[in-house]
Design a protein around this motif. Structure first.
Motif, PDB file in Angstrom:
ATOM      1  N   ARG A 176       0.851  -1.196   0.000  1.00  0.00           N
ATOM      2  CA  ARG A 176       0.000   0.000   0.000  1.00  0.00           C
ATOM      3  C   ARG A 176       0.889   1.249   0.000  1.00  0.00           C
ATOM      4  NH1 ARG A 176      -2.038   0.946   6.267  1.00  0.00           N
ATOM      5  NH2 ARG A 176      -0.068   0.374   7.223  1.00  0.00           N
ATOM      6  N   TYR A 177       0.461   2.261  -0.726  1.00  0.00           N
ATOM      7  CA  TYR A 177       1.290   3.452  -0.876  1.00  0.00           C
ATOM      8  C   TYR A 177       1.306   4.290   0.395  1.00  0.00           C
ATOM      9  CZ  TYR A 177       3.404   7.619  -2.830  1.00  0.00           C
ATOM     10  OH  TYR A 177       4.250   8.671  -3.061  1.00  0.00           O
ATOM     11  N   SER A 178       0.162   4.358   1.068  1.00  0.00           N
ATOM     12  CA  SER A 178       0.058   5.213   2.247  1.00  0.00           C
ATOM     13  C   SER A 178      -0.966   4.639   3.221  1.00  0.00           C
ATOM     14  CB  SER A 178      -0.362   6.631   1.848  1.00  0.00           C
ATOM     15  OG  SER A 178      -1.722   6.634   1.421  1.00  0.00           O
ATOM     16  N   LEU A 179      -1.110   5.292   4.346  1.00  0.00           N
ATOM     17  CA  LEU A 179      -2.090   4.876   5.350  1.00  0.00           C
ATOM     18  C   LEU A 179      -3.522   4.996   4.833  1.00  0.00           C
ATOM     19  CD1 LEU A 179      -0.562   6.543   8.541  1.00  0.00           C
ATOM     20  CD2 LEU A 179      -0.620   4.105   8.032  1.00  0.00           C
ATOM     21  N   LEU A 223     -16.254  -1.282   6.723  1.00  0.00           N
ATOM     22  CA  LEU A 223     -15.320  -0.998   5.649  1.00  0.00           C
ATOM     23  C   LEU A 223     -16.008  -1.098   4.294  1.00  0.00           C
ATOM     24  CD1 LEU A 223     -12.263  -0.487   5.100  1.00  0.00           C
ATOM     25  CD2 LEU A 223     -11.995  -2.965   4.924  1.00  0.00           C
ATOM     26  N   SER A 224     -15.668  -0.190   3.393  1.00  0.00           N
ATOM     27  CA  SER A 224     -16.200  -0.245   2.038  1.00  0.00           C
ATOM     28  C   SER A 224     -15.837  -1.561   1.374  1.00  0.00           C
ATOM     29  CB  SER A 224     -15.637   0.921   1.221  1.00  0.00           C
ATOM     30  OG  SER A 224     -15.862   0.719  -0.164  1.00  0.00           O
ATOM     31  N   HIS A 225     -16.718  -2.046   0.517  1.00  0.00           N
ATOM     32  CA  HIS A 225     -16.456  -3.316  -0.169  1.00  0.00           C
ATOM     33  C   HIS A 225     -15.276  -3.204  -1.132  1.00  0.00           C
ATOM     34  CE1 HIS A 225     -18.739  -1.179  -3.249  1.00  0.00           C
ATOM     35  NE2 HIS A 225     -18.280  -2.053  -4.128  1.00  0.00           N
ATOM     36  N   THR A 226     -14.873  -1.991  -1.461  1.00  0.00           N
ATOM     37  CA  THR A 226     -13.737  -1.811  -2.370  1.00  0.00           C
ATOM     38  C   THR A 226     -12.403  -1.731  -1.640  1.00  0.00           C
ATOM     39  OG1 THR A 226     -13.941   0.609  -2.326  1.00  0.00           O
ATOM     40  CG2 THR A 226     -15.192  -0.579  -4.030  1.00  0.00           C
ATOM     41  N   SER A 227     -12.425  -1.720  -0.320  1.00  0.00           N
ATOM     42  CA  SER A 227     -11.201  -1.560   0.460  1.00  0.00           C
ATOM     43  C   SER A 227     -10.678  -2.901   0.957  1.00  0.00           C
ATOM     44  CB  SER A 227     -11.437  -0.625   1.652  1.00  0.00           C
ATOM     45  OG  SER A 227     -11.798   0.665   1.198  1.00  0.00           O
ATOM     46  N   HIS A 228      -9.365  -2.998   1.032  1.00  0.00           N
ATOM     47  CA  HIS A 228      -8.687  -4.235   1.423  1.00  0.00           C
ATOM     48  C   HIS A 228      -8.449  -4.253   2.928  1.00  0.00           C
ATOM     49  CE1 HIS A 228      -6.242  -7.692   0.020  1.00  0.00           C
ATOM     50  NE2 HIS A 228      -5.552  -7.485   1.130  1.00  0.00           N
ATOM     51  N   ALA A 288      -5.457   1.326   2.430  1.00  0.00           N
ATOM     52  CA  ALA A 288      -6.045   0.056   2.851  1.00  0.00           C
ATOM     53  C   ALA A 288      -6.003  -0.020   4.371  1.00  0.00           C
ATOM     54  CB  ALA A 288      -5.268  -1.118   2.240  1.00  0.00           C
ATOM     55  N   VAL A 289      -6.801  -0.939   4.923  1.00  0.00           N
ATOM     56  CA  VAL A 289      -6.747  -1.196   6.358  1.00  0.00           C
ATOM     57  C   VAL A 289      -5.687  -2.259   6.598  1.00  0.00           C
ATOM     58  CG1 VAL A 289      -7.984  -2.057   8.368  1.00  0.00           C
ATOM     59  CG2 VAL A 289      -9.157  -0.597   6.712  1.00  0.00           C
ATOM     60  N   MET A 290      -4.723  -1.926   7.444  1.00  0.00           N
ATOM     61  CA  MET A 290      -3.680  -2.889   7.798  1.00  0.00           C
ATOM     62  C   MET A 290      -3.525  -2.842   9.316  1.00  0.00           C
ATOM     63  SD  MET A 290       0.133  -3.190   6.226  1.00  0.00           S
ATOM     64  CE  MET A 290       1.337  -4.323   6.872  1.00  0.00           C
ATOM     65  N   ALA A 291      -4.181  -3.763   9.980  1.00  0.00           N
ATOM     66  CA  ALA A 291      -4.204  -3.781  11.443  1.00  0.00           C
ATOM     67  C   ALA A 291      -3.005  -4.548  11.975  1.00  0.00           C
ATOM     68  CB  ALA A 291      -5.499  -4.414  11.938  1.00  0.00           C
ATOM     69  N   LYS A 292      -2.137  -3.838  12.696  1.00  0.00           N
ATOM     70  CA  LYS A 292      -0.939  -4.455  13.260  1.00  0.00           C
ATOM     71  C   LYS A 292      -1.128  -4.673  14.750  1.00  0.00           C
ATOM     72  CE  LYS A 292       2.756  -3.762  10.895  1.00  0.00           C
ATOM     73  NZ  LYS A 292       4.032  -3.241  10.354  1.00  0.00           N
TER      74      LYS A 292
END
Length: 286
Positions: free
Chosen positions: A155-158, A191-196, A161-165
């Motif tokens: 992912r280019y930036s925050l 979360l939107s259906h288009t988001s990862h 996408a959702v990236m839960a660490k």
């Protein structure tokens, strides 16, 4: 994506930083009428990246400078090869030299290192990707260089996408009072259906609760080789499997052979060595 707008903004700022009131040395030593031809030469083999950036450093300094690239981004070269030729007012070529070299050396270093990583895993289906561990302000340049080396971008930036660490999950479960699965299910619903949705785990026993929430990618962070194999088997194709942590040129092959889909390596950008390239100037007779 490395656009002309980004190149001009970043390179322009670098040129101002390097010569805020002009190039005092060249203005005192070099006649205003002198012209020069310079060759960008490789002093070691590698993979090229940053041709447009190199050219921009020259032409933004002086539109009268002509730049001819001998190799394209992503092409390999050997020590001694000429990578580009520039010609124009000598003062301007000298003023642009260091900024142009700084960018192309670093970008080619990233491309060269990435190409080495990619060669180690080419017999597998694993993708080598970068991380957000980039030089502030230079992310577009460095990620372009990763692609030149055959790698892929995370992912280019925050905002992408959702990236839960681990820290996200600790706060999420503590504040919500929900189980890990239920807390992530709530995130999935909002979360939107288009988001990862990607979630990091650092223990085998976290895999099933995370998968139960319907995530798109599960990151196995700092897992040993046998743990990675076990993790891939547990996931069983229900999500993309990413391996992260302790990824180096000496470990990436073994990691890829565990069956993971993606290998993210911060070393591609945060631990890279600039390639040894030189700009050899021959001053022409006025």
């Amino acid at each position: 994506m490395l656009t002309r707008q980004i190149i001009d903004a970043v390179v322009g700022a670098a040129l101002v930083e390097d010569a805020p009131w002009g190039d005092l040395t060249s203005e005192l030593l070099i006649p205003a009428t002198a012209s020069a031809t310079a060759r960008l030469s490789a002093r070691e083999p590698g993979t090229f990246a940053g041709g447009d950036v190199f050219a921009a450093a020259m032409t933004l300094t002086d539109p009268a400078i002509q730049v001819s690239l001998a190799v394209a981004d992503g092409e390999s070269f050997e020590a001694g090869d000429t990578l580009a030729t520039v010609s124009g007012p000598a003062r301007s070529v000298l003023q642009a030299e260091r900024v142009a070299l700084n960018f192309v050396q670093r970008m080619s270093g990233i491309a060269t290192l990435t190409a080495a990583f990619v060669r180690e895993v080419e017999h597998t289906s694993a993708r080598v990707v970068d991380t957000r561990k980039t030089t502030p302000g230079l992310r577009a340049f460095e990620r372009h260089a990763v692609r030149c080396g055959g790698g892929r971008n995370h992912r280019y930036s925050l905002s992408d996408a959702v990236m839960a660490k681990d820290n996200h999950l600790a706060i999420l479960t503590q504040q919500s009072g929900l189980s890990l699965t239920d807390a992530l299910k709530r995130v999935r619903r909002e979360l939107s259906h288009t988001s990862h949705l990607e979630v990091e785990v650092d223990r085998i026993d976290q895999i099933e609760p995370v998968l139960a929430a319907g995530v798109d990618t599960i990151m196995l962070d700092n897992f040993g080789i046998e743990e990675l194999r076990e993790g891939v088997a547990i996931v069983g194709g229900r999500a993309i499997v990413e391996a992260s942590g302790n990824v180096s040129l000496s470990t990436v092959r073994d990691i890829a052979e565990t069956g993971v889909d993606v290998i993210s390596a911060g070393a591609l950008t945060h631990s890279v060595r600039s390639l040894d390239l030189g700009l050899d100037v021959v001053v022409e007779t006025p």
